[in-house]
Design a protein around this motif. Structure first.
Motif, PDB file in Angstrom:
ATOM      1  N   CYS A   1      -6.932  -1.245  -0.194  1.00 11.89           N
ATOM      2  CA  CYS A   1      -6.932  -1.433  -1.655  1.00 11.89           C
ATOM      3  C   CYS A   1      -7.935  -0.496  -2.314  1.00 11.89           C
ATOM      4  N   LYS A   2      -9.073  -0.270  -1.650  1.00 10.14           N
ATOM      5  CA  LYS A   2     -10.064   0.660  -2.187  1.00 10.14           C
ATOM      6  C   LYS A   2      -9.491   2.078  -2.208  1.00 10.14           C
ATOM      7  N   ASP A   3      -8.810   2.460  -1.154  1.00  7.86           N
ATOM      8  CA  ASP A   3      -8.211   3.798  -1.099  1.00  7.86           C
ATOM      9  C   ASP A   3      -7.121   3.980  -2.149  1.00  7.86           C
TER      10      ASP A   3
ATOM     11  N   LEU B   1       0.817  -1.204   0.000  1.00  7.97           N
ATOM     12  CA  LEU B   1       0.000   0.000   0.000  1.00  7.97           C
ATOM     13  C   LEU B   1       0.852   1.256   0.000  1.00  7.97           C
ATOM     14  N   GLY B   2       2.121   1.133   0.333  1.00  8.01           N
ATOM     15  CA  GLY B   2       3.030   2.268   0.276  1.00  8.01           C
ATOM     16  C   GLY B   2       3.582   2.517  -1.107  1.00  8.01           C
ATOM     17  N   MET B   3       3.412   1.571  -2.007  1.00  8.61           N
ATOM     18  CA  MET B   3       3.900   1.730  -3.377  1.00  8.61           C
ATOM     19  C   MET B   3       2.892   2.504  -4.212  1.00  8.61           C
ATOM     20  N   ASP B   4       3.348   2.980  -5.344  1.00  5.19           N
ATOM     21  CA  ASP B   4       2.492   3.748  -6.239  1.00  5.19           C
ATOM     22  C   ASP B   4       1.812   2.804  -7.223  1.00  5.19           C
TER      23      ASP B   4
END
Length: 149
Positions: A100-102, A66-69
Motif C-alpha cells: 500500500c505504501k508503494d 495492488l495490481g489496479m491503478d
C-alpha cells in the motif's frame, strides 16, 4: 472469436450503412455499468471479511488490489489486516502495508502519512508493527554515498 465476428460485422455495416469506426469501437468495448467508489470499497471489505477465507484467497485479493491503478482506501486496508490476523500471518500483513505504501507512488510524502494515521488504531489493536517500527523503510546494508563522504 467474438472480436473477429464483431470486426467482420462492423466492416459489413460500415460499407452499407456508413457507420464510422468510432461508433463501432464504442460498442465493441463497452461493458456494464461503472461501480461507484463506495460499492468498490464494500465489495473488497466483504471479500476480506468472509468466513473461512484462507491465506491464498487473502493474497489473491491483495494482489488484485495492488495490481489496479489505485491506492486502497483505509477501510479496505483495515479489513485486509484483520483477515491477515485471522489466519495468523503477520508477514502478509506487513507486506500488505508495504504494498500500500508503494502504491502511493510520487504522493508518498502526503498520502502514506494519511493512510498510516487512519490505520494505526487497527495496527495497535491487532499488534502489528508498522514498516517504520521494523526499520523496513531504510535499507539495512546500503553503502554510504560517495558524495556524502
Amino acid at each position: 472469436m467474438f472480436r473477429v465476428t464483431v470486426g467482420k460485422v462492423a466492416n459489413a455495416m460500415r460499407g452499407t450503412v456508413g457507420i464510422t469506426s468510432s461508433r463501432v469501437v464504442a460498442v465493441r468495448y463497452s461493458h456494464g455499468a461503472e461501480e461507484s467508489a463506495e460499492d468498490f470499497d464494500k465489495r473488497y471489505e466483504k471479500y476480506f471479511n468472509r468466513d473461512g477465507i484462507d491465506g491464498w484467497e487473502i493474497r489473491k485479493g491483495m494482489n488484485d488490489l495492488l495490481g489496479m491503478d489505485l491506492v486502497p482506501s483505509p477501510k479496505i486496508i483495515e479489513s485486509g489486516l484483520r483477515a491477515c490476523r485471522r489466519v495468523n500471518d503477520i508477514a502478509l500483513a506487513i507486506r500488505w502495508m508495504e504494498g500500500c505504501k508503494d502504491k502511493c507512488g510520487d504522493q508518498k510524502a502526503t498520502l502514506y502519512p494519511y493512510l498510516l494515521e487512519r490505520v494505526t488504531p487497527t495496527l495497535k489493536e491487532l499488534g502489528i508493527p508498522t514498516i517504520e517500527e521494523l526499520g523496513y523503510d531504510k535499507p539495512e546494508l546500503a553503502l554510504k554515498s560517495v558524495f556524502d563522504m
